[in-house]
Design a protein around this motif. Structure first.
Motif, PDB file in Angstrom:
ATOM      1  N   ARG A 170       6.352   2.495   4.814  1.00  0.00           N
ATOM      2  CA  ARG A 170       5.511   1.723   3.906  1.00  0.00           C
ATOM      3  C   ARG A 170       5.825   0.226   3.997  1.00  0.00           C
ATOM      4  O   ARG A 170       4.932  -0.615   3.833  1.00  0.00           O
ATOM      5  CB  ARG A 170       5.698   2.214   2.468  1.00  0.00           C
ATOM      6  CG  ARG A 170       4.945   3.500   2.150  1.00  0.00           C
ATOM      7  CD  ARG A 170       5.405   4.079   0.820  1.00  0.00           C
ATOM      8  NE  ARG A 170       5.242   3.110  -0.248  1.00  0.00           N
ATOM      9  CZ  ARG A 170       4.124   2.951  -0.972  1.00  0.00           C
ATOM     10  NH1 ARG A 170       3.084   3.729  -0.729  1.00  0.00           N
ATOM     11  NH2 ARG A 170       4.056   2.057  -1.927  1.00  0.00           N
ATOM     12  N   ASN A 183     -11.053   4.487  -0.462  1.00  0.00           N
ATOM     13  CA  ASN A 183     -11.161   5.389  -1.598  1.00  0.00           C
ATOM     14  C   ASN A 183     -12.407   5.137  -2.440  1.00  0.00           C
ATOM     15  O   ASN A 183     -12.716   5.938  -3.323  1.00  0.00           O
ATOM     16  CB  ASN A 183      -9.907   5.296  -2.474  1.00  0.00           C
ATOM     17  CG  ASN A 183      -8.712   5.967  -1.819  1.00  0.00           C
ATOM     18  OD1 ASN A 183      -8.869   6.848  -0.979  1.00  0.00           O
ATOM     19  ND2 ASN A 183      -7.517   5.566  -2.194  1.00  0.00           N
ATOM     20  N   TRP A 238      -4.090   4.194   2.746  1.00  0.00           N
ATOM     21  CA  TRP A 238      -3.721   5.399   1.991  1.00  0.00           C
ATOM     22  C   TRP A 238      -3.705   6.620   2.903  1.00  0.00           C
ATOM     23  O   TRP A 238      -2.756   7.404   2.893  1.00  0.00           O
ATOM     24  CB  TRP A 238      -4.683   5.623   0.834  1.00  0.00           C
ATOM     25  CG  TRP A 238      -4.278   6.792  -0.024  1.00  0.00           C
ATOM     26  CD1 TRP A 238      -3.462   6.758  -1.109  1.00  0.00           C
ATOM     27  CD2 TRP A 238      -4.646   8.163   0.174  1.00  0.00           C
ATOM     28  NE1 TRP A 238      -3.304   8.026  -1.614  1.00  0.00           N
ATOM     29  CE2 TRP A 238      -4.013   8.915  -0.859  1.00  0.00           C
ATOM     30  CE3 TRP A 238      -5.449   8.838   1.092  1.00  0.00           C
ATOM     31  CZ2 TRP A 238      -4.167  10.298  -0.988  1.00  0.00           C
ATOM     32  CZ3 TRP A 238      -5.597  10.217   0.978  1.00  0.00           C
ATOM     33  CH2 TRP A 238      -4.961  10.932  -0.046  1.00  0.00           C
ATOM     34  N   HIS A 239      -4.740   6.789   3.697  1.00  0.00           N
ATOM     35  CA  HIS A 239      -4.786   7.926   4.622  1.00  0.00           C
ATOM     36  C   HIS A 239      -3.687   7.821   5.674  1.00  0.00           C
ATOM     37  O   HIS A 239      -3.126   8.831   6.113  1.00  0.00           O
ATOM     38  CB  HIS A 239      -6.157   8.007   5.307  1.00  0.00           C
ATOM     39  CG  HIS A 239      -7.231   8.575   4.426  1.00  0.00           C
ATOM     40  ND1 HIS A 239      -8.084   7.793   3.686  1.00  0.00           N
ATOM     41  CD2 HIS A 239      -7.567   9.862   4.164  1.00  0.00           C
ATOM     42  CE1 HIS A 239      -8.913   8.568   3.013  1.00  0.00           C
ATOM     43  NE2 HIS A 239      -8.627   9.814   3.277  1.00  0.00           N
ATOM     44  N   ASN A 253      -0.410   8.783   4.026  1.00  0.00           N
ATOM     45  CA  ASN A 253      -0.484  10.212   3.730  1.00  0.00           C
ATOM     46  C   ASN A 253      -0.279  11.052   4.986  1.00  0.00           C
ATOM     47  O   ASN A 253       0.363  12.116   4.957  1.00  0.00           O
ATOM     48  CB  ASN A 253      -1.828  10.538   3.095  1.00  0.00           C
ATOM     49  CG  ASN A 253      -1.893  11.949   2.567  1.00  0.00           C
ATOM     50  OD1 ASN A 253      -1.051  12.385   1.786  1.00  0.00           O
ATOM     51  ND2 ASN A 253      -2.899  12.693   2.977  1.00  0.00           N
ATOM     52  N   CYS A 296      -7.705   3.035   6.885  1.00  0.00           N
ATOM     53  CA  CYS A 296      -7.354   3.147   5.478  1.00  0.00           C
ATOM     54  C   CYS A 296      -5.843   3.330   5.356  1.00  0.00           C
ATOM     55  O   CYS A 296      -5.264   4.246   5.931  1.00  0.00           O
ATOM     56  CB  CYS A 296      -8.088   4.331   4.857  1.00  0.00           C
ATOM     57  SG  CYS A 296      -7.453   4.841   3.252  1.00  0.00           S
ATOM     58  N   THR A 330      -8.041   0.476   1.333  1.00  0.00           N
ATOM     59  CA  THR A 330      -8.306   1.902   1.507  1.00  0.00           C
ATOM     60  C   THR A 330      -9.819   2.116   1.460  1.00  0.00           C
ATOM     61  O   THR A 330     -10.579   1.239   1.044  1.00  0.00           O
ATOM     62  CB  THR A 330      -7.647   2.759   0.401  1.00  0.00           C
ATOM     63  OG1 THR A 330      -8.434   2.691  -0.789  1.00  0.00           O
ATOM     64  CG2 THR A 330      -6.235   2.282   0.101  1.00  0.00           C
TER      65      THR A 330
END
Length: 304
Positions: free
Chosen positions: A112, A177, A82-83, A86, A80, A175
């Motif tokens: 990014r 999510n 996003w993870h 993060n 993912c 992701t």
């Protein structure tokens, strides 16, 4: 653990696995039981329970990924994004790494750029820039070794270019999510933010309450009541099409050539049966304007 697909409306689950812990052995046994429970021939879009899903997207939990690789070795395990970002963001903010506040945003922006590189050449250029040219990154001698040790050696698991060039059917979702959405449904509508104190109570709530909610949501979808399942912003609903029908050329029942909106001499090939197209977005089977233009221009064409 929830099993869902990117197109599952409102976070509806394909299956739920409840485990006592997250060790590899426990997860492996749980997934094996789930594998035995589902349809052996028709599950995972007719791939079957043994072959399993083509793609699996998770966070970077090593026991989880090892367990999945054991049960479904043919599945491609993706990270993912996003993870991933993060996790790097938390590293940058950790006091022990002594990264100055003014430099933190620059570091995460540069990382990014790696994550969202759309070609291998762009990815390699960004790596070279971070290694040899970036003066801010050079101030922190542990940052690049951290990336090399944890992420750079397996960029095919998380970098966007790999998913585009390999034509992985992620449907534009990078992701997991959707799982967060399904857990929000579970916590808000079913558990009502109350804690269960034993497994029997949790199972009773899941089997009694969730079944009725899931049944109603499926009825809403089949009846076209999408507002009930929070699909008003879904990219899988009809896309407003500006491309004229005269710029959509049908080659076969499912194969089309669609003219670019911005470039006069460029046409994109797309296959409605598979859902793939030549453009950047279409290469991952995601909803995109050229596919929508073909579907609107030729309503009888089959779509995926």
């Amino acid at each position: 653990f929830n099993f869902i697909t990117p197109s599952m409306a409102g976070g509806l689950s394909l299956g739920i696995v409840i485990t006592s812990c997250e060790t590899e052995s426990v997860l492996r046994d749980a997934f094996a039981l789930f594998q035995e429970t589902i349809d052996q021939q028709k599950s995972f879009f007719n791939r079957g329970a043994k072959l399993g899903p083509r793609l699996v997207m998770t966070d970077d939990c090593l026991p989880l990924r090892k367990a999945l690789a054991t049960i479904w070795p043919e599945a491609k395990l993706l990270l993912c994004q996003w993870h991933l970002v993060n996790s790097v963001w938390r590293y940058i903010h950790a006091a022990s790494h002594k990264i100055e506040h003014r430099d933190r945003q620059h570091l995460i922006f540069e990382f990014r750029k790696l994550v969202y590189s759309q070609t291998k050449a762009a990815y390699d250029d960004q790596v070279d820039s971070m290694l040899n040219e970036d003066e801010v990154i050079a101030k922190y001698e542990n940052f690049i070794p951290y990336l090399e040790d944890v992420y750079l050696g397996r960029c095919e698991d998380w970098c966007l270019y790999s998913r585009i060039e390999d034509h992985l059917p992620t449907h534009g979702q990078n992701t997991n999510n959707f799982v967060e959405s399904s857990f929000k449904l579970l916590k808000d509508l079913i558990l009502k933010r109350q804690r269960c104190y034993n497994i029997c109570e949790l199972l009773q709530i899941l089997l009694d309450d969730e079944s009725s909610i899931t049944r109603q949501r499926l009825l809403d979808i089949s009846s076209g009541r999408f507002q009930q399942v929070h699909l008003q912003h879904s990219r899988y609903k009809s896309i407003h099409v500006k491309i004229l029908r005269e710029n959509v050329h049908r080659i076969s029942d499912t194969h089309f050539m669609v003219k670019s909106e911005t470039k006069d001499d460029v046409f994109y090939s797309l296959d409605l049966s598979g859902g793939f197209g030549d453009c950047c977005i279409g290469s991952t089977c995601a909803p995109f304007k050229h596919k929508a233009a073909a579907a609107h221009g030729y309503p009888g064409a089959s779509t995926s």
